[in-house]
Scaffold this active site. Sequence first.
Site, PDB file in Angstrom:
ATOM      1  N   LYS A 151       0.847  -1.202   0.000  1.00 21.57           N
ATOM      2  CA  LYS A 151       0.000   0.000   0.000  1.00 21.57           C
ATOM      3  C   LYS A 151       0.881   1.249   0.000  1.00 21.57           C
ATOM      4  O   LYS A 151       2.082   1.171   0.251  1.00 21.57           O
ATOM      5  CB  LYS A 151      -0.908  -0.012   1.237  1.00 21.57           C
ATOM      6  CG  LYS A 151      -0.151   0.013   2.568  1.00 21.57           C
ATOM      7  CD  LYS A 151      -1.078  -0.196   3.750  1.00 21.57           C
ATOM      8  CE  LYS A 151      -0.273  -0.304   5.044  1.00 21.57           C
ATOM      9  NZ  LYS A 151      -1.097  -0.701   6.180  1.00 21.57           N
ATOM     10  N   TYR A 211      17.370  28.935   9.514  1.00 22.66           N
ATOM     11  CA  TYR A 211      16.176  29.713   9.890  1.00 22.66           C
ATOM     12  C   TYR A 211      15.999  29.749  11.397  1.00 22.66           C
ATOM     13  O   TYR A 211      16.239  28.758  12.088  1.00 22.66           O
ATOM     14  CB  TYR A 211      14.929  29.073   9.292  1.00 22.66           C
ATOM     15  CG  TYR A 211      14.708  29.385   7.831  1.00 22.66           C
ATOM     16  CD1 TYR A 211      14.546  30.697   7.401  1.00 22.66           C
ATOM     17  CD2 TYR A 211      14.636  28.362   6.901  1.00 22.66           C
ATOM     18  CE1 TYR A 211      14.321  30.975   6.057  1.00 22.66           C
ATOM     19  CE2 TYR A 211      14.417  28.629   5.557  1.00 22.66           C
ATOM     20  CZ  TYR A 211      14.259  29.944   5.140  1.00 22.66           C
ATOM     21  OH  TYR A 211      14.041  30.215   3.825  1.00 22.66           O
TER      22      TYR A 211
HETATM   23  C1  PLP Z   1      -0.295  -1.866   6.720  1.00 20.01           C
HETATM   24  C2  PLP Z   1      -0.859  -3.145   7.134  1.00 20.01           C
HETATM   25  C3  PLP Z   1      -0.036  -4.259   7.381  1.00 20.01           C
HETATM   26  C4  PLP Z   1       1.479  -4.188   7.350  1.00 20.01           C
HETATM   27  O1  PLP Z   1       1.970  -3.666   8.574  1.00 20.01           O
HETATM   28  P1  PLP Z   1       3.539  -3.631   8.870  1.00 20.01           P
HETATM   29  O2  PLP Z   1       3.628  -3.141  10.269  1.00 20.01           O
HETATM   30  O3  PLP Z   1       4.141  -2.664   7.904  1.00 20.01           O
HETATM   31  O4  PLP Z   1       4.043  -5.003   8.683  1.00 20.01           O
HETATM   32  C5  PLP Z   1      -0.637  -5.465   7.670  1.00 20.01           C
HETATM   33  N1  PLP Z   1      -1.997  -5.570   7.750  1.00 20.01           N
HETATM   34  C6  PLP Z   1      -2.811  -4.522   7.543  1.00 20.01           C
HETATM   35  C7  PLP Z   1      -4.281  -4.708   7.657  1.00 20.01           C
HETATM   36  C8  PLP Z   1      -2.282  -3.284   7.245  1.00 20.01           C
HETATM   37  O5  PLP Z   1      -3.099  -2.243   7.054  1.00 20.01           O
END
Ligand code: PLP
Length: 355
Positions: A35, A252
Amino acid sequence: MSRPIFASISTAALKHNLKQARHYAPQAKIMAVVKANAYGHGLLAAASALAEADGFGVVELDEAIALREAGIRQTILLLSGFFSAAELLLISEYRLSIVIHCQEQLESFLCSGLPVRTDIFLKMNTGMNRLGFAPSEFLAAAQRLLDSGQAGNITFMTHFACAEEPGGIDEASTLFFKTIGDKNFSKSLANSAALIRYPETHCDWVRPGIILYGASPFQEESAVQLGLLPVMSLQSEIIAIQNVLAGGTVGYGKSFTAEKPMRIGIAACGYADGYPRHAPSGTPIAVSGQRTTTVGRVAMDMLCVDLTGLDSTDVGSKVTLWGEDISVDEVARAASTVSYELLCALARRVKVIVT
Ligand SMILES: *Cc1c(COP(=O)(O)O)cnc(C)c1O
């Protein structure tokens, strides 16, 4: 020459980390979570390097379709399900799998009359209190799916709130297994942290994200200790050098004052590249492979680095913001955030080179 900042993405490291995930969970199928543009690494490049995975998890329909159109034949799961009933036809056409996490989604799916059966990951809320059916409603939802004849494979899933803490999943996993009793369904519980720490949660599908990208889900254990390799290396160059006298300030807001004469390098990387603006003076960074620290406030296009006493550094010296010499986890810790946020925030203007 163009502005000297780029992110290199190591295909070999992605493949290695996937092997390492298999080493931790040898019996389970792996749903590689890609994702958010593969946590900033580039969806299609990452998915192609991870071609040995058994499935891919995304959040947006566009990402799922892009994967299918790129020739991915494995399971592609929409981790939040669908956001409007209008998406269901495409979900069916592209043979995508969906999470169903609430009553409204279930009703909408059951009314859809899709021409083919859809594989469903039915989600239980085991304490995160974000998505998922309450345990008391879960089996009834499963029964309605079964009775409808519209579901293909049904997998029971949950997502942990605290898998990176010792004992952090005990209550949630007990609740999950107690609720489903002896029902014989596929199960999916583990994110990266649970995959490594809690083998009893592996079941049928594990869902690693962050470890595939070579960062650690834990505070106390580094990615190196977990046998992971960094995938993204964010690189830039020193574009100017300032010799600052004792009492001089840098950047800054004059937030940093030199207590002694300092040699300051200006690196072409700022918050508009995705580097965290709230990283304080003292955040680790490497120049010509030597570790040093940032100085003063991070600006939009630049940040300042302490080069005092660093050998053979000059305009043109290579700067590593994170990657080989400096782990993204240590930068995240210094900036009071997590590697996930830094990786996902890589800005579009940074050229990505896949190696
Ligand atoms: C993002 C996500 C994961 C992966 O999580 P990590 O901590 O990056 O391994 C697994 N399951 C779901 C439902 C997620 O949304």
